[in-house]
Motif scaffolding. Sequence first.
Motif, PDB file in Angstrom:
ATOM      1  N   ASP A 289       0.827  -1.211   0.000  1.00  0.00           N
ATOM      2  CA  ASP A 289       0.000   0.000   0.000  1.00  0.00           C
ATOM      3  C   ASP A 289       0.861   1.260   0.000  1.00  0.00           C
ATOM      4  O   ASP A 289       0.581   2.209  -0.741  1.00  0.00           O
ATOM      5  N   LEU A 290       1.901   1.283   0.812  1.00  0.00           N
ATOM      6  CA  LEU A 290       2.767   2.455   0.896  1.00  0.00           C
ATOM      7  C   LEU A 290       3.453   2.721  -0.446  1.00  0.00           C
ATOM      8  O   LEU A 290       3.516   3.873  -0.908  1.00  0.00           O
ATOM      9  N   LEU A 291       3.951   1.679  -1.059  1.00  0.00           N
ATOM     10  CA  LEU A 291       4.629   1.843  -2.348  1.00  0.00           C
ATOM     11  C   LEU A 291       3.673   2.361  -3.416  1.00  0.00           C
ATOM     12  O   LEU A 291       4.016   3.261  -4.192  1.00  0.00           O
ATOM     13  N   GLU A 292       2.481   1.810  -3.457  1.00  0.00           N
ATOM     14  CA  GLU A 292       1.504   2.245  -4.460  1.00  0.00           C
ATOM     15  C   GLU A 292       1.080   3.687  -4.213  1.00  0.00           C
ATOM     16  O   GLU A 292       0.898   4.449  -5.181  1.00  0.00           O
ATOM     17  N   ARG A 293       0.932   4.074  -2.961  1.00  0.00           N
ATOM     18  CA  ARG A 293       0.574   5.461  -2.657  1.00  0.00           C
ATOM     19  C   ARG A 293       1.686   6.426  -3.023  1.00  0.00           C
ATOM     20  O   ARG A 293       1.431   7.593  -3.294  1.00  0.00           O
ATOM     21  N   ARG A 294       2.908   5.933  -3.024  1.00  0.00           N
ATOM     22  CA  ARG A 294       4.048   6.760  -3.404  1.00  0.00           C
ATOM     23  C   ARG A 294       4.324   6.725  -4.914  1.00  0.00           C
ATOM     24  O   ARG A 294       5.314   7.287  -5.377  1.00  0.00           O
ATOM     25  N   GLY A 295       3.465   6.047  -5.663  1.00  0.00           N
ATOM     26  CA  GLY A 295       3.581   6.075  -7.119  1.00  0.00           C
ATOM     27  C   GLY A 295       4.469   5.015  -7.723  1.00  0.00           C
ATOM     28  O   GLY A 295       4.879   5.123  -8.899  1.00  0.00           O
ATOM     29  N   PHE A 296       4.777   3.965  -6.985  1.00  0.00           N
ATOM     30  CA  PHE A 296       5.618   2.891  -7.519  1.00  0.00           C
ATOM     31  C   PHE A 296       4.768   1.866  -8.264  1.00  0.00           C
ATOM     32  O   PHE A 296       3.622   1.595  -7.880  1.00  0.00           O
ATOM     33  N   MET A 297       5.329   1.304  -9.313  1.00  0.00           N
ATOM     34  CA  MET A 297       4.765   0.132  -9.967  1.00  0.00           C
ATOM     35  C   MET A 297       5.264  -1.077  -9.184  1.00  0.00           C
ATOM     36  O   MET A 297       6.475  -1.321  -9.101  1.00  0.00           O
ATOM     37  N   VAL A 298       4.344  -1.826  -8.576  1.00  0.00           N
ATOM     38  CA  VAL A 298       4.725  -2.890  -7.648  1.00  0.00           C
ATOM     39  C   VAL A 298       4.553  -4.263  -8.286  1.00  0.00           C
ATOM     40  O   VAL A 298       3.478  -4.605  -8.774  1.00  0.00           O
ATOM     41  N   GLU A 299       5.639  -5.038  -8.257  1.00  0.00           N
ATOM     42  CA  GLU A 299       5.566  -6.462  -8.591  1.00  0.00           C
ATOM     43  C   GLU A 299       5.391  -7.205  -7.277  1.00  0.00           C
ATOM     44  O   GLU A 299       6.280  -7.195  -6.432  1.00  0.00           O
ATOM     45  N   ASP A 300       4.263  -7.834  -7.119  1.00  0.00           N
ATOM     46  CA  ASP A 300       3.865  -8.427  -5.845  1.00  0.00           C
ATOM     47  C   ASP A 300       4.041  -9.941  -5.889  1.00  0.00           C
ATOM     48  O   ASP A 300       3.270 -10.650  -6.538  1.00  0.00           O
ATOM     49  N   TYR A 301       5.099 -10.437  -5.206  1.00  0.00           N
ATOM     50  CA  TYR A 301       5.382 -11.869  -5.186  1.00  0.00           C
ATOM     51  C   TYR A 301       4.930 -12.466  -3.858  1.00  0.00           C
ATOM     52  O   TYR A 301       5.329 -11.997  -2.793  1.00  0.00           O
ATOM     53  N   TRP A 302       4.116 -13.503  -3.950  1.00  0.00           N
ATOM     54  CA  TRP A 302       3.587 -14.146  -2.758  1.00  0.00           C
ATOM     55  C   TRP A 302       4.450 -15.335  -2.350  1.00  0.00           C
ATOM     56  O   TRP A 302       4.835 -16.160  -3.198  1.00  0.00           O
ATOM     57  N   LEU A 303       4.728 -15.427  -1.049  1.00  0.00           N
ATOM     58  CA  LEU A 303       5.380 -16.595  -0.457  1.00  0.00           C
ATOM     59  C   LEU A 303       4.270 -17.391   0.207  1.00  0.00           C
ATOM     60  O   LEU A 303       3.741 -16.996   1.243  1.00  0.00           O
ATOM     61  N   THR A 304       3.891 -18.492  -0.413  1.00  0.00           N
ATOM     62  CA  THR A 304       2.638 -19.160  -0.041  1.00  0.00           C
ATOM     63  C   THR A 304       2.802 -20.337   0.909  1.00  0.00           C
ATOM     64  O   THR A 304       1.806 -20.891   1.377  1.00  0.00           O
ATOM     65  N   THR A 305       4.034 -20.739   1.191  1.00  0.00           N
ATOM     66  CA  THR A 305       4.267 -21.836   2.131  1.00  0.00           C
ATOM     67  C   THR A 305       5.416 -21.468   3.056  1.00  0.00           C
ATOM     68  O   THR A 305       6.220 -20.582   2.750  1.00  0.00           O
TER      69      THR A 305
END
Length: 248
Positions: free
Chosen positions: A28-44
């Motif tokens: 959320d902070l990165l997006e509010r600051r105008g960054f294009m975010v690549e969001d990688y999930w660690l699922t285990t």
Amino acid sequence: MLDITRRATVYRMVMEKHICPFGLKTKDLLERRGFMVEDYWLTTRAETDAFKAEHDVKTTPQTFIGGQRIGGYDDLRRHLGEVVKEPKATSYTPIVAVFAMTALMALAGSYAAYGTPLTMRAGEWFIAFSMCVLAILKLQDIEAFSSMFLGYDLLAQRWVRYAYAYPFCEALAGLLMAAGALNWLSIPVAMFIGLVGAISVFKAVYVDKREIKCACVGGSGSVPLGFVSLTENLMMVSMAVWMLSMHR
């Protein structure tokens, strides 16, 4: 072409039974600051442990900007120039929040009862509600409160059980004063604990020159013992004196 310095990669835990709150805050902070975010999930857990081992880090989330590792959520806030509160830093925020909310509650109650927020009853309710809310904070962890309270209260140091009784006395006096009931009980209780507390705080801070935390918002609070602590006790005393003068 997208500026590489405005491109961020976040690795965060998103599991079936756990979603990391700091990962959500980071994104959320990165997006509010105008960054294009690549969001990688660690699922285990295994995937998370492998990521930590690969990057030699102890926690997630981890943020990378322009290929450079920034670190966790607090590290990201510092990188972006935002204030990061130190864990043991002193803060008046808890007591400001309490008094601001109880003042608004008193004004709201006065408006509901009398059609105007500005009444003498609103002032009485402000002190009574403040006593009740402060008692709640102390009662959340009475062991932690009593341990901190014993550090400076003169009566509690002589009679330890008073440290456990204090929040209940404060709550009782606050409730009775809010209701305007049993003044013969609420007034002496508030007067007693307020006077003992004020004397104890004054001695610890202004005579002994000690720098310790106040137990007014509970045992985990970071409010320094001093003017605010003295104010809490003097409020109780002033409320008791006021009610005594009104109900003689």
